[in-house]
Motif scaffolding. Structure first.
Motif, PDB file in Angstrom:
ATOM      1  N   GLN A  71       0.837  -1.198   0.000  1.00 20.05           N
ATOM      2  CA  GLN A  71       0.000   0.000   0.000  1.00 20.05           C
ATOM      3  C   GLN A  71       0.871   1.247   0.000  1.00 20.05           C
ATOM      4  O   GLN A  71       1.792   1.387   0.806  1.00 20.05           O
ATOM      5  N   GLY A  72       0.574   2.165  -0.916  1.00 16.79           N
ATOM      6  CA  GLY A  72       1.314   3.415  -0.997  1.00 16.79           C
ATOM      7  C   GLY A  72       0.726   4.477  -0.099  1.00 16.79           C
ATOM      8  O   GLY A  72      -0.270   4.272   0.611  1.00 16.79           O
ATOM      9  N   ASN A  73       1.327   5.655  -0.126  1.00 20.15           N
ATOM     10  CA  ASN A  73       0.862   6.756   0.713  1.00 20.15           C
ATOM     11  C   ASN A  73      -0.525   7.235   0.312  1.00 20.15           C
ATOM     12  O   ASN A  73      -1.236   7.831   1.122  1.00 20.15           O
ATOM     13  N   ASP A  74      -0.912   7.004  -0.937  1.00 17.87           N
ATOM     14  CA  ASP A  74      -2.232   7.424  -1.395  1.00 17.87           C
ATOM     15  C   ASP A  74      -3.315   6.382  -1.111  1.00 17.87           C
ATOM     16  O   ASP A  74      -4.474   6.568  -1.484  1.00 17.87           O
ATOM     17  N   GLY A  75      -2.946   5.282  -0.452  1.00 13.04           N
ATOM     18  CA  GLY A  75      -3.911   4.247  -0.113  1.00 13.04           C
ATOM     19  C   GLY A  75      -4.059   3.168  -1.159  1.00 13.04           C
ATOM     20  O   GLY A  75      -4.681   2.140  -0.893  1.00 13.04           O
ATOM     21  N   ALA A  76      -3.521   3.380  -2.371  1.00 10.73           N
ATOM     22  CA  ALA A  76      -3.618   2.382  -3.429  1.00 10.73           C
ATOM     23  C   ALA A  76      -2.501   1.350  -3.275  1.00 10.73           C
ATOM     24  O   ALA A  76      -1.438   1.630  -2.720  1.00 10.73           O
ATOM     25  N   TYR A  77      -2.770   0.142  -3.784  1.00 15.96           N
ATOM     26  CA  TYR A  77      -1.786  -0.934  -3.713  1.00 15.96           C
ATOM     27  C   TYR A  77      -1.012  -1.023  -5.018  1.00 15.96           C
ATOM     28  O   TYR A  77      -1.580  -0.943  -6.110  1.00 15.96           O
ATOM     29  N   ARG A  78       0.289  -1.195  -4.901  1.00 15.06           N
ATOM     30  CA  ARG A  78       1.152  -1.490  -6.033  1.00 15.06           C
ATOM     31  C   ARG A  78       1.544  -2.958  -5.937  1.00 15.06           C
ATOM     32  O   ARG A  78       1.993  -3.404  -4.874  1.00 15.06           O
ATOM     33  N   TYR A  79       1.413  -3.662  -7.050  1.00 13.89           N
ATOM     34  CA  TYR A  79       1.609  -5.104  -7.023  1.00 13.89           C
ATOM     35  C   TYR A  79       2.877  -5.511  -7.766  1.00 13.89           C
ATOM     36  O   TYR A  79       3.222  -4.931  -8.802  1.00 13.89           O
ATOM     37  N   VAL A  80       3.541  -6.497  -7.217  1.00 13.32           N
ATOM     38  CA  VAL A  80       4.661  -7.163  -7.868  1.00 13.32           C
ATOM     39  C   VAL A  80       4.150  -8.501  -8.391  1.00 13.32           C
ATOM     40  O   VAL A  80       3.471  -9.234  -7.667  1.00 13.32           O
ATOM     41  N   ARG A  81       4.491  -8.810  -9.651  1.00  8.31           N
ATOM     42  CA  ARG A  81       4.098 -10.094 -10.241  1.00  8.31           C
ATOM     43  C   ARG A  81       5.239 -11.092 -10.046  1.00  8.31           C
ATOM     44  O   ARG A  81       6.338 -10.911 -10.574  1.00  8.31           O
ATOM     45  N   ILE A  82       4.959 -12.132  -9.292  1.00  9.52           N
ATOM     46  CA  ILE A  82       5.950 -13.185  -9.073  1.00  9.52           C
ATOM     47  C   ILE A  82       5.483 -14.422  -9.828  1.00  9.52           C
ATOM     48  O   ILE A  82       4.378 -14.920  -9.583  1.00  9.52           O
ATOM     49  N   PRO A  83       6.299 -14.946 -10.745  1.00  6.61           N
ATOM     50  CA  PRO A  83       5.839 -16.091 -11.551  1.00  6.61           C
ATOM     51  C   PRO A  83       5.670 -17.346 -10.712  1.00  6.61           C
ATOM     52  O   PRO A  83       6.466 -17.637  -9.818  1.00  6.61           O
ATOM     53  N   ALA A  84       4.607 -18.079 -10.993  1.00 12.79           N
ATOM     54  CA  ALA A  84       4.361 -19.359 -10.331  1.00 12.79           C
ATOM     55  C   ALA A  84       5.077 -20.464 -11.091  1.00 12.79           C
ATOM     56  O   ALA A  84       5.255 -20.395 -12.312  1.00 12.79           O
TER      57      ALA A  84
END
Length: 698
Positions: free
Chosen positions: A457-470
């Motif tokens: 979660q960033g300072n603006d409340g939105a989430y930034r996602y990292v894509r981790i390969p399965a």
């Protein structure tokens, strides 16, 4: 003399103040202020967290609005005081004017002087051959046929026939003002007034901070006979409660209930968008006074009413679900960390460097290398818009993920899919730095690849996602194995050596290529692709930057493939096949490792297993004033209808003898002259002039 003249002053001041309270203008002014305040309370969201108001209006205007309690306008002190003064002012007006209006409504005013009838605008005179008594009786019958009540006054000079209709409209004034008083009293009864009085006079003190309800002292408990309150309770499945929590500022008071509420089962249904379509609570109510026990179902718009208390279905929450989290360290050579077990809503201490069995500790003092974890939320259903097929552009991670992980509420889209459970938690380090994370339990397919979404979660409340390969097993095991190998200098050296040996047969070229590959891996292991870019920018001419970057990225990709084979070999697994799918997995792994170089935590916790426990949030109210408000509303409707649609009309006809017959002088009046009134007057005059005479109209 001065002492004598000063004595009446307090009485004069009191009299002037009483006159002000009883003034209709004063009451209207108070009503206008209340209307403006109600508009403000409707426009501004009420009872939201202070942070929401600060974000919306800024610190300056927040302080201004907070000074007037505009966030809780209906329970602010000034609003309640104005309502109290309005009740007093309207009561004085009603007390003064109601008796006179009732007397006027009952009166026929039959003692009006005959000469004064000539001053009315609507009047006529006529002569008839009948004697005065038969003429008066004929006029009485005429007026009664038009719906008038009639009274006849006889004296020596003649007969006065007085008729009235619609005088009941005086009751409209009384009903309207009584309605205003009743509505305001109902609002005061259901407001925080009784709570404030108990705090001021009864010594009640709100409890600040976390405390078990059983440990709340008597000063923090309200009386079971509290006339009105509005509180909330959270009951998990299988749990029960007999107390509600009433929020007061930053604290809370406990309100005992005359019954026990046990949640047997919570039911929730969802739309295809993932939004709840229906949620209901199957409860059992037990009355300790009588031993009565009965089941009930509480849902939105179908509350429970019992013993003057209403239980509303407000929302639902987690009731303490048990979760098991798998730890994947982002530092060091361990591929898998300690398993963490906890309860949603609780806090614990975790050691990201520990391996093997669970080492989570509930509370207590944490060593400097441990983290404080708050298990925030478990979401079992996450329906998101997973549309695919659009061209991929090089956007920021937030922009790229926004199109596929935004809220699906209200969207009718065939690309909506349930992507499974997610866990939200907050980690706080020894320095007090805290970050909130959201990780999905199962991999999702994005752009044709199966990836895990790991959000911050960033300072603006939105989430930034990292894509981790399965991996092929749908897990993070192979990625974690590769990450641990990248953190091992010996493994990086061996991977660079294998890559160089497989790429060239010249000893000189092999040595140089190995050194370049190892340097690239070392730089990438520390700073990700950004670290590699910074190194290239510092040591490469600008005209060669693009070519050099392309070469280094290929070098890292090929070396990472060798590193992955070494990691698998160390765990007794065969080398990964050299296929396009494996090459894509390696590219995604490189991108994920680069992003994780800036991940604000030393470990990722993935949801491994859970046992969900639902909880229902109820709003509990005792509001006897609502009956007064309903009664006041009905009286207000009756009063307004009576005042505007029933018009007071009066007729006087003075009949006196004249030349063997009688003369009639009649006049008619009303509060508001309308076309209907004029037409009615003409009809009555025409009918009256047919009493065997020729009229003389004016």
């Amino acid at each position: 003399m001065s002492r004598t003249s000063s004595r009446p002053v307090p009485r004069q001041i009191l009299s002037a103040f009483f006159e002000l309270l009883g003034s209709m203008r004063f009451a209207v002014s108070l009503l206008g202020i209340l209307c403006v305040a109600s508009i403000v309370g409707t426009v501004l969201p009420q009872n939201s967290p202070d942070s929401a108001y600060i974000d919306q209006f800024g610190p300056f205007w927040f302080e201004v609005f907070d000074h007037f309690s505009l966030w809780r306008v209906y329970n602010s002190g000034w609003f309640l005081v104005i309502m109290a003064f309005l009740v007093v002012s309207t009561s004085i007006c009603l007390t003064r004017n109601a008796p006179r209006m009732l007397r006027d409504a009952r009166s026929f005013r039959e003692y009006v002087r005959a000469d004064s009838l000539r001053a009315f605008a609507h009047r006529f005179e006529t002569r008839c051959a009948m004697a005065p008594e038969p003429a008066a009786q004929a006029l009485s019958r005429l007026f009664k046929s038009q719906g008038y009540a009639v009274r006849v006054r006889r004296d020596a000079a003649g007969l006065m026939v007085a008729a009235k209709k619609g005088s009941v409209n005086r009751l409209g004034y009384i009903c309207a003002h009584s309605a205003l008083i009743i509505i305001c009293l109902g609002g005061l009864v259901d407001s925080d007034m009784s709570l404030r009085l108990q705090m001021w006079l009864g010594g009640k003190q709100p409890v600040v901070g976390n405390m078990m309800i059983a440990d709340v002292p008597a000063s923090g408990r309200l009386s079971p006979r509290n006339p009105s309150f509005r509180g909330n309770i959270l009951v998990p499945e299988g749990g029960q409660t007999s107390s509600a929590v009433v929020m007061v500022g930053d604290g809370a008071l406990v309100q005992p209930l005359p019954f026990t509420l046990r949640l047997k089962h919570f039911v929730v249904d969802y739309y295809s968008t993932g939004m709840p379509s229906r949620f209901a609570s199957q409860v059992e109510v037990t009355d300790p006074a009588t031993g009565k026990r009965f089941p009930a179902t509480i849902e939105v718009n179908h509350p429970l009413h019992y013993k003057g208390i209403t239980v509303y279905q407000s929302s639902f929450d987690d009731g303490g679900s048990q979760v098991t989290l798998a730890a994947y360290p982002l530092k060091g050579v361990l591929a898998r960390g300690a398993t963490v077990q906890g309860t949603i809503g609780k806090s614990l201490t975790v050691d990201p460097a520990a391996a093997g069995a669970a080492v989570a500790q509930q509370g207590g003092h944490a060593p400097s290398d441990t983290l404080h974890m708050d298990l925030a939320a478990l979401r079992v259903i996450n329906v998101e818009n997973m549309s695919s097929g659009a061209p991929v552009d090089h956007k920021s991670l937030e922009q790229e993920l926004a199109s596929v992980t935004g809220s699906a509420a209200g969207k009718k889209n065939e690309n909506l899919h349930n992507i499974g459970p997610s866990i939200e938690y907050r980690l706080t380090d020894a320095a007090g730095q805290a970050h909130r994370f959201r990780n999905y339990m199962a991999p999702v397919t994005l752009d044709g690849a199966s990836v895990f979404l790991v959000g911050v979660q960033g300072n603006d409340g939105a989430y930034r996602y990292v894509r981790i390969p399965a991996d092929t097993q749908g897990s993070l095991a192979e990625f974690a194995r590769l990450r641990a190998a990248l953190a091992d200098p010996d493994m990086r050296r061996a991977a660079a050596q294998r890559f160089a040996a497989a790429s060239t047969s010249s000893p000189v070229d092999t040595s140089a290529l190995q050194a370049a590959a190892q340097h690239a891996l070392d730089t990438f292991a520390v700073g990700g692709l950004q670290g590699v870019a910074d190194l290239l920018q510092a040591n490469t001419p600008s005209d060669q930057m693009r070519h050099a970057a392309d070469m280094v990225v290929r070098l890292i990709g090929a070396s990472m493939a060798e590193l992955n084979d070494l990691a698998r070999q160390r765990d007794g697994l065969p080398a990964a096949p050299r296929t396009d799918a494996q090459a894509r997995w390696t590219r995604l792994a490189v991108a994920a490792l680069s992003d994780l170089a800036h991940y604000p935590a030393p470990v990722i916790y993935e949801l491994d297993d859970f046992n969900q426990v639902q909880a229902s949030v109820f709003q509990i109210t005792r509001s006897p004033g609502e009956y007064g408000v309903v009664l006041g509303a009905l009286l207000l409707i009756v009063g307004i209808f009576t005042m505007f649609y029933l018009r007071d009309r009066r007729i006087w006809a003075w009949v006196q003898p004249a030349d063997g017959g009688a003369t009639v002088l009649a006049a008619m009046t009303t509060q508001r002259r309308t076309l209907d009134f004029d037409q009615e007057f003409e009809r009555l005059r025409a009918a009256a002039t047919t009493l065997d005479a020729a009229p003389r109209a004016h």
